[in-house]
Design an enzyme around this catalytic site. Structure first.
Site, PDB file in Angstrom:
ATOM      1  N   ASP A 143      -5.668  -3.136  -2.692  1.00 20.15           N
ATOM      2  CA  ASP A 143      -4.690  -2.722  -1.684  1.00 20.15           C
ATOM      3  C   ASP A 143      -3.973  -3.906  -1.027  1.00 20.15           C
ATOM      4  O   ASP A 143      -4.601  -4.806  -0.468  1.00 20.15           O
ATOM      5  CB  ASP A 143      -5.442  -1.919  -0.611  1.00 20.15           C
ATOM      6  CG  ASP A 143      -4.517  -1.164   0.322  1.00 20.15           C
ATOM      7  OD1 ASP A 143      -3.457  -1.694   0.656  1.00 20.15           O
ATOM      8  OD2 ASP A 143      -4.890  -0.041   0.713  1.00 20.15           O
ATOM      9  N   SER A 164       0.837  -1.199   0.000  1.00 16.19           N
ATOM     10  CA  SER A 164       0.000   0.000   0.000  1.00 16.19           C
ATOM     11  C   SER A 164       0.877   1.257   0.000  1.00 16.19           C
ATOM     12  O   SER A 164       1.772   1.391  -0.814  1.00 16.19           O
ATOM     13  CB  SER A 164      -0.947  -0.041   1.205  1.00 16.19           C
ATOM     14  OG  SER A 164      -1.963   0.924   1.091  1.00 16.19           O
TER      15      SER A 164
END
Length: 480
Positions: free
Chosen positions: A360, A167
């Site tokens: 993500d 991320s």
């Protein structure tokens, strides 16, 4: 169990002991003679050996050669520095001569057996110096704390050989991987200061090819090209061309999971920069809902690591980072072109993992220390004697400004804890920025964030420096 799972089980106690041992010698200067300290650290590196890269570039196994030393150290040395309680320093001193003899015997037999593979100078080059590996966790704006860790290692004169990011950690990792000679000021100044939220985040229109849908689409390519152009003089590059090896963790969602793109579509919705508190709350509810649904269906989740294998080494790094930052239900990232350098690897990955979408990396592995450890064991940087330093800016904290994120942090927490044993150092920041503070349009504000994060690392700086300190030549620990 993973490919290297058995090896980790064999050495796990030694890794934990090494962390405790370093703390003892740093907290109590002079408690052991420096030569004894060098002996124990060399022995630990030797006992944890598995695969070794020869000068010709092929791997040979040393596991059986060091098995006797490893078992003896676990039985006789590890209990002397317990996790709870004081170290038995007296016995450490007394057992040092015995350890030196065992190390000498193990090393001599090993070198004799592999005389046609490598020499003592090659073995000692590996064992005397740990290489630094960074693991950078996600958390939106909270991930800006990683700039503080970069500054620390710059001060220590240590350059990472591998960075694994998830991320926002992948964004920060990419910034660090662009240049081996890191310049904190130049890097900070290269970050766009004039961009607004409306330039980067646009309302999601319903197009979803590879990415999981979200309330807003990220135009990350624009930001990436601007940073690359500022630092490198070129707009985009693949993983293979990075000066420091980078691996990016994403979460793959397998076929069979039901995704309703229309739930996030907003043709004429408000711009991100003009959202009211009520609008923000509604968007966050979609995000919380998506994450909860994904966390309740782990059988549909698959970890996908870009930059590790031949399929993705030539993949455009900024696009992998985009997928790793695509917060499900909130931020969408996708591909809007047909360049084979991007599309072909993606289609191969989707086929291999039976994927429906990517999102993500923090959903499946927010602080991916195991990914880093396995990459090292596979030979990604050639050396296996490493120090894995992991940094987490998104742990549950009691700060009022971050209370809203605690439910999501708690969902990510089990995976973070499961990864911790694979790191040699794990830092949980206590005062990270707000995760929504992704854009910092002021150098002074960014400098404050860096200084705050760097300040939190002060208490651990000496441990890190000692762990990465080169050992003296083999045999110099003999005390008259």
């Amino acid at each position: 169990m993973s490919r290297f799972g058995r090896h980790f089980v064999r050495i796990r106690e030694l890794k934990a002991f090494e962390r405790r041992f370093i703390k003892v010698v740093v907290d109590h200067p002079g408690v052991l003679h420096p030569r004894h300290e060098a002996l124990f650290r060399y022995a630990l590196a030797l006992a944890q050996a598995n695969l070794f890269r020869t000068p010709e570039g092929h791997d040979v196994s040393l596991s059986e050669d060091v098995d006797g030393l490893r078992r003896w150290m676990i039985e006789s040395i590890v209990p002397l520095v317990p996790e709870d309680g004081d170290a038995d320093v007296t016995t450490l001193r007394e057992i040092a001569p015995v350890l030196a003899l065992r190390v000498e015997r193990t090393r001599s037999q090993l070198l004799e057996r592999h005389i046609n593979d490598f020499g003592p100078e090659h073995l000692d080059e590996e064992l005397r110096q740990k290489k630094l590996v960074l693991v950078l966790g996600g958390g939106g704006g909270a991930g800006l704390v990683h700039l503080g860790s970069f500054s620390l290692f710059k001060e220590l004169g240590v350059t990472p050989e591998l960075i694994v990011g998830s991320s926002m950690g992948s964004v920060m990792g990419l910034l660090r991987a662009l240049d081996r000679s890191y310049d904190p000021v130049a890097t900070a100044l290269s970050l766009p200061k004039t961009l607004s939220y409306n330039e980067i985040f646009r309302p999601f229109t319903g197009f979803s090819r590879f990415g999981f849908p979200g309330a807003f689409h990220m135009n990350l390519l624009r930001v990436g090209r601007q940073i690359f152009q500022e630092l490198l003089g070129q707009p985009i590059l693949p993983f293979s061309e990075l000066p420091i090896r980078l691996e990016v963790v994403t979460c793959g969602i397998r076929r069979g999971y039901e995704v309703d793109d229309s739930e996030y579509q907003q043709e004429d919705g408000p711009e991100p920069g003009s959202l009211s508190p009520l609008d923000i709350t509604r968007k966050l509810k979609l995000f919380f809902k998506a994450v909860r649904q994904l966390s309740k269906n782990p059988r549909f989740l698959s970890q996908v690591v870009f930059g590790r294998d031949d399929v993705t080494r030539e993949f455009p790094v900024i696009e992998a980072v985009g997928f790793s930052c695509a917060v499900p239900g909130l931020l969408h990232f996708d591909i809007f072109h047909d360049d084979p350098a991007t599309i072909d690897p993606l289609e191969a990955l989707f086929e291999r993992h039976n994927l429906l979408r990517l999102c993500d990396g923090g959903v499946i592995n927010n602080v991916p220390s195991q990914v880093a450890w396995e990459s090292v064991q596979e030979g990604s940087i050639g050396r296996r004697n490493v120090h894995i330093a992991a940094f987490d800016g998104f742990a549950p904290v009691t700060r009022g400004r971050n209370l809203i994120w605690i439910p999501i942090q708690q969902i990510a927490r089990p995976a973070v804890l499961a990864n911790r044993p694979y790191s040699d150092y794990h830092k949980t920041f206590k005062n990270p920025p707000n995760p929504l503070q992704v854009l910092v349009n002021s150098y002074s504000k960014l400098k404050t964030i860096i200084q705050s994060a760097r300040g939190e690392l002060d208490e651990d700086a000496e441990y890190l420096e000692r762990s990465l300190e080169q050992l003296p030549p083999y045999g110099s620990w003999e005390i008259p």
